[in-house]
Scaffold this motif. Structure first.
Motif, PDB file in Angstrom:
ATOM      1  N   HIS A  72       0.878  -1.183   0.000  1.00 43.72           N
ATOM      2  CA  HIS A  72       0.000   0.000   0.000  1.00 43.72           C
ATOM      3  C   HIS A  72       0.908   1.224   0.000  1.00 43.72           C
ATOM      4  CE1 HIS A  72      -3.087  -2.906   1.160  1.00 43.72           C
ATOM      5  NE2 HIS A  72      -3.952  -1.998   0.738  1.00 43.72           N
ATOM      6  N   VAL A  73       0.812   2.055  -1.047  1.00 45.19           N
ATOM      7  CA  VAL A  73       1.736   3.183  -1.197  1.00 45.19           C
ATOM      8  C   VAL A  73       0.942   4.487  -1.264  1.00 45.19           C
ATOM      9  CG1 VAL A  73       3.537   1.860  -2.375  1.00 45.19           C
ATOM     10  CG2 VAL A  73       1.736   2.936  -3.725  1.00 45.19           C
ATOM     11  N   SER A  74       1.582   5.556  -0.811  1.00 40.74           N
ATOM     12  CA  SER A  74       0.925   6.877  -0.932  1.00 40.74           C
ATOM     13  C   SER A  74       0.892   7.242  -2.410  1.00 40.74           C
ATOM     14  CB  SER A  74       1.724   7.922  -0.151  1.00 40.74           C
ATOM     15  OG  SER A  74       3.033   7.987  -0.687  1.00 40.74           O
ATOM     16  N   PRO A  75      -0.104   8.039  -2.837  1.00 39.32           N
ATOM     17  CA  PRO A  75      -0.168   8.409  -4.261  1.00 39.32           C
ATOM     18  C   PRO A  75       1.164   8.969  -4.760  1.00 39.32           C
ATOM     19  CG  PRO A  75      -2.138   9.132  -3.118  1.00 39.32           C
ATOM     20  CD  PRO A  75      -1.213   8.586  -2.070  1.00 39.32           C
ATOM     21  N   LEU A  76       1.835   9.790  -3.900  1.00 42.46           N
ATOM     22  CA  LEU A  76       3.192  10.241  -4.239  1.00 42.46           C
ATOM     23  C   LEU A  76       4.159   9.302  -3.535  1.00 42.46           C
ATOM     24  CD1 LEU A  76       4.688  12.668  -5.693  1.00 42.46           C
ATOM     25  CD2 LEU A  76       4.999  13.602  -3.388  1.00 42.46           C
ATOM     26  N   HIS A  77       4.922   8.552  -4.299  1.00 43.21           N
ATOM     27  CA  HIS A  77       5.827   7.571  -3.646  1.00 43.21           C
ATOM     28  C   HIS A  77       7.116   7.401  -4.445  1.00 43.21           C
ATOM     29  CE1 HIS A  77       3.326   5.172  -6.453  1.00 43.21           C
ATOM     30  NE2 HIS A  77       4.453   4.503  -6.664  1.00 43.21           N
ATOM     31  N   ILE A  78       8.037   6.670  -3.840  1.00 43.13           N
ATOM     32  CA  ILE A  78       9.354   6.430  -4.455  1.00 43.13           C
ATOM     33  C   ILE A  78       9.231   5.224  -5.377  1.00 43.13           C
ATOM     34  CG2 ILE A  78      11.766   5.830  -4.002  1.00 43.13           C
ATOM     35  CD1 ILE A  78      11.221   7.182  -1.169  1.00 43.13           C
ATOM     36  N   ALA A  79       9.458   5.438  -6.665  1.00 38.12           N
ATOM     37  CA  ALA A  79       9.353   4.337  -7.641  1.00 38.12           C
ATOM     38  C   ALA A  79      10.683   3.602  -7.764  1.00 38.12           C
ATOM     39  CB  ALA A  79       8.926   4.876  -8.993  1.00 38.12           C
ATOM     40  N   ASN A  80      11.791   4.334  -7.825  1.00 39.67           N
ATOM     41  CA  ASN A  80      13.109   3.692  -7.982  1.00 39.67           C
ATOM     42  C   ASN A  80      14.170   4.510  -7.260  1.00 39.67           C
ATOM     43  OD1 ASN A  80      11.639   3.389 -10.912  1.00 39.67           O
ATOM     44  ND2 ASN A  80      12.653   1.494 -10.295  1.00 39.67           N
ATOM     45  N   LEU A  81      15.257   3.809  -6.931  1.00 40.93           N
ATOM     46  CA  LEU A  81      16.410   4.478  -6.330  1.00 40.93           C
ATOM     47  C   LEU A  81      17.668   3.890  -6.965  1.00 40.93           C
ATOM     48  CD1 LEU A  81      17.685   6.320  -4.190  1.00 40.93           C
ATOM     49  CD2 LEU A  81      17.489   4.410  -2.561  1.00 40.93           C
ATOM     50  N   PHE A  82      18.396   4.729  -7.698  1.00 36.93           N
ATOM     51  CA  PHE A  82      19.594   4.248  -8.394  1.00 36.93           C
ATOM     52  C   PHE A  82      20.812   4.940  -7.794  1.00 36.93           C
ATOM     53  CE2 PHE A  82      17.172   2.005 -11.419  1.00 36.93           C
ATOM     54  CZ  PHE A  82      16.114   2.800 -11.853  1.00 36.93           C
ATOM     55  N   ALA A  83      21.909   4.183  -7.659  1.00 33.42           N
ATOM     56  CA  ALA A  83      23.125   4.786  -7.089  1.00 33.42           C
ATOM     57  C   ALA A  83      24.348   4.234  -7.814  1.00 33.42           C
ATOM     58  CB  ALA A  83      23.215   4.466  -5.600  1.00 33.42           C
ATOM     59  N   THR A  84      25.211   5.145  -8.254  1.00 32.92           N
ATOM     60  CA  THR A  84      26.452   4.736  -8.925  1.00 32.92           C
ATOM     61  C   THR A  84      27.642   5.237  -8.118  1.00 32.92           C
ATOM     62  OG1 THR A  84      25.352   4.899 -11.070  1.00 32.92           O
ATOM     63  CG2 THR A  84      27.769   4.871 -11.083  1.00 32.92           C
ATOM     64  N   PRO A  85      28.454   4.335  -7.547  1.00 31.74           N
ATOM     65  CA  PRO A  85      29.633   4.779  -6.794  1.00 31.74           C
ATOM     66  C   PRO A  85      30.724   5.246  -7.761  1.00 31.74           C
ATOM     67  CG  PRO A  85      29.441   2.380  -6.740  1.00 31.74           C
ATOM     68  CD  PRO A  85      28.287   2.881  -7.522  1.00 31.74           C
ATOM     69  N   VAL A  86      31.422   6.321  -7.396  1.00 38.76           N
ATOM     70  CA  VAL A  86      32.524   6.833  -8.229  1.00 38.76           C
ATOM     71  C   VAL A  86      33.760   6.965  -7.351  1.00 38.76           C
ATOM     72  CG1 VAL A  86      33.320   8.765  -9.666  1.00 38.76           C
ATOM     73  CG2 VAL A  86      30.907   8.074  -9.717  1.00 38.76           C
ATOM     74  N   ARG A  87      34.857   6.333  -7.810  1.00 38.28           N
ATOM     75  CA  ARG A  87      36.082   6.296  -7.001  1.00 38.28           C
ATOM     76  C   ARG A  87      37.042   7.391  -7.447  1.00 38.28           C
ATOM     77  NH1 ARG A  87      41.225   3.444  -7.056  1.00 38.28           N
ATOM     78  NH2 ARG A  87      40.903   3.085  -9.260  1.00 38.28           N
ATOM     79  N   LYS A  88      37.592   8.102  -6.435  1.00 38.32           N
ATOM     80  CA  LYS A  88      38.673   9.061  -6.755  1.00 38.32           C
ATOM     81  C   LYS A  88      39.785   8.797  -5.744  1.00 38.32           C
ATOM     82  CE  LYS A  88      36.216  12.765  -9.192  1.00 38.32           C
ATOM     83  NZ  LYS A  88      35.179  11.788  -9.592  1.00 38.32           N
ATOM     84  N   GLY A  89      40.756   7.972  -6.217  1.00 40.86           N
ATOM     85  CA  GLY A  89      41.813   7.584  -5.271  1.00 40.86           C
ATOM     86  C   GLY A  89      41.180   6.727  -4.186  1.00 40.86           C
ATOM     87  N   LYS A  90      41.359   7.168  -2.914  1.00 39.42           N
ATOM     88  CA  LYS A  90      40.756   6.377  -1.846  1.00 39.42           C
ATOM     89  C   LYS A  90      39.400   6.920  -1.424  1.00 39.42           C
ATOM     90  CE  LYS A  90      44.723   4.014   0.151  1.00 39.42           C
ATOM     91  NZ  LYS A  90      44.454   2.909  -0.817  1.00 39.42           N
TER      92      LYS A  90
END
Ligand code: ADA
Length: 567
Positions: free
Chosen positions: A153-171
């Motif tokens: 059961h979701v609110s009419p306004l809700h989170i459909a997707n969550l995407f995350a891309t890690p980016v490495r800079k040195g450590k």
């Protein structure tokens, strides 16, 4: 549940797994659109082939259950997988359709009245002009609701997707976050999106979404002091998107788990977090004599524990996207994954091919984007990569993968040798070779790979200067069939040939990975069987019941020695 962890603390979620009513086309007493009576029941998730009398049933089946809607919220039905075509009906009305057993799908019902409702899923696992990817093949297309189902059961306004891309800079690491907010209400709606990562809360910003639309909220979280994910140290971080409405009330959440890792091809090397790696493992079908393709998590764990015991750090999900829970386990246990959209030697001229391969490829990336274990996207196993029209299809699907996710190398597994005209399109050259099995003897393995690598080193090949993956190789061995005469199908010959293949391939500096064909013996479709004993593909290191064959210890020694040599 759809995952090995809880995705929601605020959103209301319940499992629809359990006993559903069930009837096959053969059992139906009426010809109405939907059955009026159901002659049996079935467990969801499962394959109907596990029911006595339905071991070979190929056709339509109807599965029915009921659920309660609270009213005032939208209802989201999430299906982990239905094999292989689903038509979804709520209270007799069609509300969803999905083709392909191996990718999840959802049905969102914005305004369902409060109270009990009927859910019927019409399932079809037949072959024909409606199915370009599920065909007579060297693996079985089962029937049923084969992965978990959730009612949300979701609110009419809700989170459909969550995407995350890690980016490495040195450590140091940053994280490119994209949160898709959907409005299934009748009026424009606003909210505030935040992301919790570890102990930190990051405000991503306000969002205003028109009725029926979605909006992407994009932000980069910088200077993250985190531990990297690797197969040796598979460190995972829960990442939760939070949505507050205009009144400041928390109305929705979505949690995924991410790993900070970077995978790149550099020259002939495959780099993980800047370090050169060598992948060693198996091709694994989702197939089991008791469960079909509907694996309980415990059975997935058994397979991965056996692979870990064998010295593996890698699994190729031949030839389709896998259950999200299996990928979660790979994240947790530190397995690198090559995942591919659904295709094994399919016909590009099939009337539904273009639509269905595009859907499978898009859905695979969409649903599995955040999995740190997935290092490589694959597609089009042993398809037509030798003709100009076939090359055009490879170019299109590989580009679709790159457009959907530029953070992973892409490839396809080829068995076309020097006739291949598509290797310039990939980041990693991947070969399926069976020297010593479909032709020649074990001593042909080294001769043939040297010949292939010489060709690959020519400008004309398109492969020059690229890393090479031995994506398939192996031999058949019937469990319990022993003989000193080294005849094919004996466990002895299988062990001897695998020993030579691994000695040669693991010894080549151009080779960045090996995937033995295959982990376990698997069922085939009857009309494909290809002369294979037992109508099974018998090249497993373990048989279908996961009983080790003679080659188990051979592979374990080779993989263990190789890892020791690499340090
Ligand atoms: C091909 C194919 C596999 C399997 C294998 C075999 O490489 O990609 O699905 O059929 O051959 O066992 O011969």
């Amino acid at each position: 549940m759809l995952r090995t962890f809880q995705e929601h603390a605020i959103r209301d979620v319940e499992s629809l797994d359990g006993r559903w009513e069930f009837v096959t086309a053969d059992d139906r007493a009426d010809r109405a659109k939907l059955p009026k009576t159901y002659s049996r029941s079935i467990h969801v998730p499962s394959c109907w082939e596990q029911l006595p009398g339905l071991e070979e049933y190929r056709g339509q089946g109807w599965l029915r259950t009921t659920f309660e809607s609270y009213g005032g919220k939208a209802v989201r039905l999430a299906f982990g997988g239905v094999s292989h075509t689903a038509d979804v009906f709520v209270d007799g009305k069609p509300v969803g359709h999905h083709y392909d057993a191996f990718t999840p799908f959802e049905v969102v019902l914005p305004e369902l009245s409060e109270g009990p409702h009927e859910l019927v899923v019409q399932v079809d696992n037949s072959f024909g002009d409606h199915s370009a990817l599920h065909i007579e093949n060297d693996y079985y297309s089962y029937g049923g609701i084969t992965r978990p189902v959730e009612l949300q059961h979701v609110s009419p306004l809700h989170i459909a997707n969550l995407f995350a891309t890690p980016v490495r800079k040195g450590k140091m690491w940053s994280l490119e976050v994209r949160c898709v907010v959907r409005n299934v209400g009748r009026r424009v709606a606003s909210g505030l999106v935040s992301v919790a990562l570890g102990d930190e809360l990051y405000e991503l910003g306000e969002v205003k979404v028109a009725a029926g639309k979605t909006v992407d909220v994009v932000e980069t979280l910088r200077k993250l002091d985190v531990e990297p994910w690797s197969m040796e140290t598979p460190v995972l971080y829960p990442m939760t998107a939070l949505l507050m409405d205009a009144d400041g009330d928390l109305v929705d959440d979505l949690t995924d788990r991410i790993g900070f890792r970077e995978v790149k091809v550099k020259g002939r090397k495959l780099l993980l977090n800047g370090e050169s790696i060598c992948l060693q493992g198996y091709n694994r079908h989702e197939d089991h004599p008791q469960f079909g393709c509907a694996f309980p998590v415990e059975a997935m764990v058994t397979d991965l524990e056996l692979m870990r015991d064998l010295g593996c750090n890698f699994v190729r999900t031949c030839h389709y996207p896998n259950d999200m829970r299996f990928l979660d386990l790979c994240d947790e246990m530190g397995f690198a994954v090559w995942e591919e959209s659904h295709a094994r030697a399919v016909d590009f001229d099939h009337p539904k091919f273009n639509e269905q391969i595009e859907d499978s490829t898009r859905e695979m990336v969409q649903w599995h984007f955040n999995r740190p274990s997935i290092l490589i996207w694959g597609c089009l196993n042993e398809c037509d990569s030798y003709s100009k029209p076939g090359r055009a299809v490879h170019k299109r699907v590989l580009q679709q993968l790159r457009d959907a996710d530029g953070s992973r190398p892409v490839t396809f597994a080829s068995n076309r040798g020097p006739h291949d005209i598509s290797l310039d399109l990939v980041d990693i050259v991947s070969w399926n070779r069976y020297d010593g099995w479909y032709g020649g003897e074990p001593d042909s393995v080294e001769v043939e790979i040297k010949r292939a690598l010489r060709w690959a080193n020519t400008d004309a090949s398109g492969a020059k200067g690229k890393p090479v993956m031995m994506s398939e190789f192996g031999a058949g061995g019937i469990y319990g069939h022993r003989s000193r005469n080294r005849a094919k199908w004996t466990e002895e010959y299988q062990a001897e040939l695998l020993d030579e293949q691994l000695r040669v391939y693991l010894g080549r500096s151009e080779v960045v990975g090996v995937a033995i064909w295959q982990f376990c013996d698997v069922r085939l479709t009857r009309d494909w069987w290809g002369g294979r004993p037992r109508t099974m593909n018998n090249k497993g290191t373990v048989d279908e019941y996961r009983r080790p064959k003679l080659c188990y210890d051979t592979v374990k020694r080779r993989f263990t020695d190789a890892r020791a040599k690499r340090g």
